[in-house]
Design an enzyme around this catalytic site. Structure first.
Site, short mmCIF file in Angstrom:
data_model
loop_
_atom_site.label_atom_id
_atom_site.label_comp_id
_atom_site.label_asym_id
_atom_site.label_seq_id
_atom_site.Cartn_x
_atom_site.Cartn_y
_atom_site.Cartn_z
N MET A 12 0.46 -0.88 -0.01
CA MET A 12 -0.42 -0.16 0.06
C MET A 12 0.57 2.16 -0.29
O MET A 12 1.01 2.19 -0.49
CB MET A 12 -0.84 -0.09 1.33
N ASP A 37 13.17 -10.10 -2.44
CA ASP A 37 13.10 -10.17 -1.05
C ASP A 37 13.85 -10.35 -0.44
O ASP A 37 14.90 -11.18 -0.21
CB ASP A 37 13.22 -12.33 -1.74
N THR A 63 3.31 -7.83 8.34
CA THR A 63 2.63 -6.65 9.18
C THR A 63 1.64 -7.32 9.53
O THR A 63 0.88 -6.49 10.42
CB THR A 63 1.77 -6.08 7.68
N THR A 102 7.38 1.45 12.72
CA THR A 102 5.76 0.93 13.21
C THR A 102 5.63 1.85 15.34
O THR A 102 6.32 1.96 15.64
CB THR A 102 5.15 -0.01 13.37
N TYR A 131 5.62 -8.66 16.92
CA TYR A 131 5.27 -7.46 15.93
C TYR A 131 6.04 -6.04 16.33
O TYR A 131 7.48 -6.23 15.29
CB TYR A 131 3.87 -7.30 15.35
N LYS A 135 10.07 -5.34 14.57
CA LYS A 135 9.86 -3.82 14.24
C LYS A 135 10.89 -3.00 15.20
O LYS A 135 11.64 -2.40 14.01
CB LYS A 135 8.79 -3.43 13.90
#
Length: 309
Positions: A12, A37, A63, A102, A131, A135
């Site tokens: 996105m 990759d 994500t 994030t 997650y 990150k």
């Protein structure tokens, strides 16, 4: 002219970033997961060697927040290992790197004793999910390898035309359900991917010092408040959206109660932060509505999906 390489260009944010760079006449190469990759060291080396970028933006990421709880090692391979490989390649090539991160690197408790102030760029991270841990490891991998040319751009509550997200889901549900229950005790900043793309470009063109920046809309709301705004834009009655507490939802990974991010680094740089979330949503909405309705129309035209066996 600045040469850009965007990893994760099929997502996105990556899609909007490549489009924004192309619209500005920038030299950009976008590579999706099939063409790059980031967990493959040789693939990363080859991509940087063939593109000779001045700037690499890493939009590639695991994500799936809940999925990471059961597959933290796999998420780490993408979110930290991939970032580390790209950073090492940038170090060898003399390129700058932007690592997209994030709000989940923070605890999400909103400094309960401090009136819920936004998280500053230099606040100490304390992730509560797999997650978030992966990150954060990616952030540290980039800053360790690129202390003079690495950028961390944290964002949150993303929506855009080129992928699934909360705004598009609400557009769909408004057409399908008489009422929708949405949590009203999680606070954040709905952020359009096109605005994040513009902010990343501004960061590089401003010759910003390396470090951490927060690319989220200004202001704040809840998922309930966002859903009511979407229903209003659709011409529907916002009262059809009903508030519920997060405790009604059972998920493997806890969601932040408060993930509002501060924007002090932009002020120091002299670059305006992203504007107010409601204004951005109104700007973005025609594109999102067209994307969602076009997808629904396309699915209807192709006929029903039938599984046999």
């Amino acid at each position: 002219m600045t040469r850009w390489l965007v990893a994760g260009a099929g997502g996105m944010l990556g899609t909007d970033l490549v489009a924004a760079l192309a619209a500005r006449g920038e030299a950009v190469t976008g590579m999706d997961r099939a063409s790059l990759d980031v967990t493959n060291a040789q693939a990363v080396t080859d991509a940087i060697a063939s593109c000779t970028p001045d700037v690499v933006v890493n939009c590639a990421a695991w994500t799936a927040v809940d999925g990471a709880e059961a597959s933290e090692e796999q998420a780490l391979a993408v979110n930290a290992g991939g970032a580390a490989r790209l950073a090492a390649g940038c170090a060898a090539a003399g390129a700058r790197m932007v690592q997209v991160s994030t709000d989940y690197v923070f605890a999400g408790d909103g400094f309960a004793g401090d009136g819920g102030r936004p998280y500053a760029e230099d606040d100490v991270p304390a992730p509560r999910t797999a997650y978030g841990r992966t990150k954060l490891a990616g952030e540290r991998a980039v800053l360790d390898r690129l202390p003079g040319s690495g950028y961390i751009v944290r964002t949150a509550w993303l929506y855009g035309a080129h992928g699934g997200n909360f705004v598009r889901t609400m557009i769909k549900l408004e057409d399908q359900r008489p009422t929708v229950d949405v949590v009203d005790d999680q606070h954040g900043q709905p952020t359009w991917t096109a605005d994040v793309a513009s902010q990343i470009i501004a960061l590089i063109h401003a010759a910003a010092p390396p470090g951490i920046y927060h690319a989220t809309s200004s202001g704040q709301t809840t998922w309930f408040g966002l859903a009511r705004e979407i229903f209003g834009l659709l011409g529907a009655d916002p009262a059809r959206v009903r508030p519920v507490p997060s405790s009604t939802l059972s998920r493997p990974a806890p969601r932040p109660a408060y993930s509002v991010l501060g924007h002090s680094a932009w002020a120091r740089l002299g670059v305006p932060p992203i504007g107010e979330w409601r204004t951005a949503l109104h700007r973005a909405f025609p594109e999102l509505l067209a994307a969602q309705r076009g997808e629904v129309a396309g699915a209807a035209a192709s006929g029903p999906s039938v599984q046999i066996g």
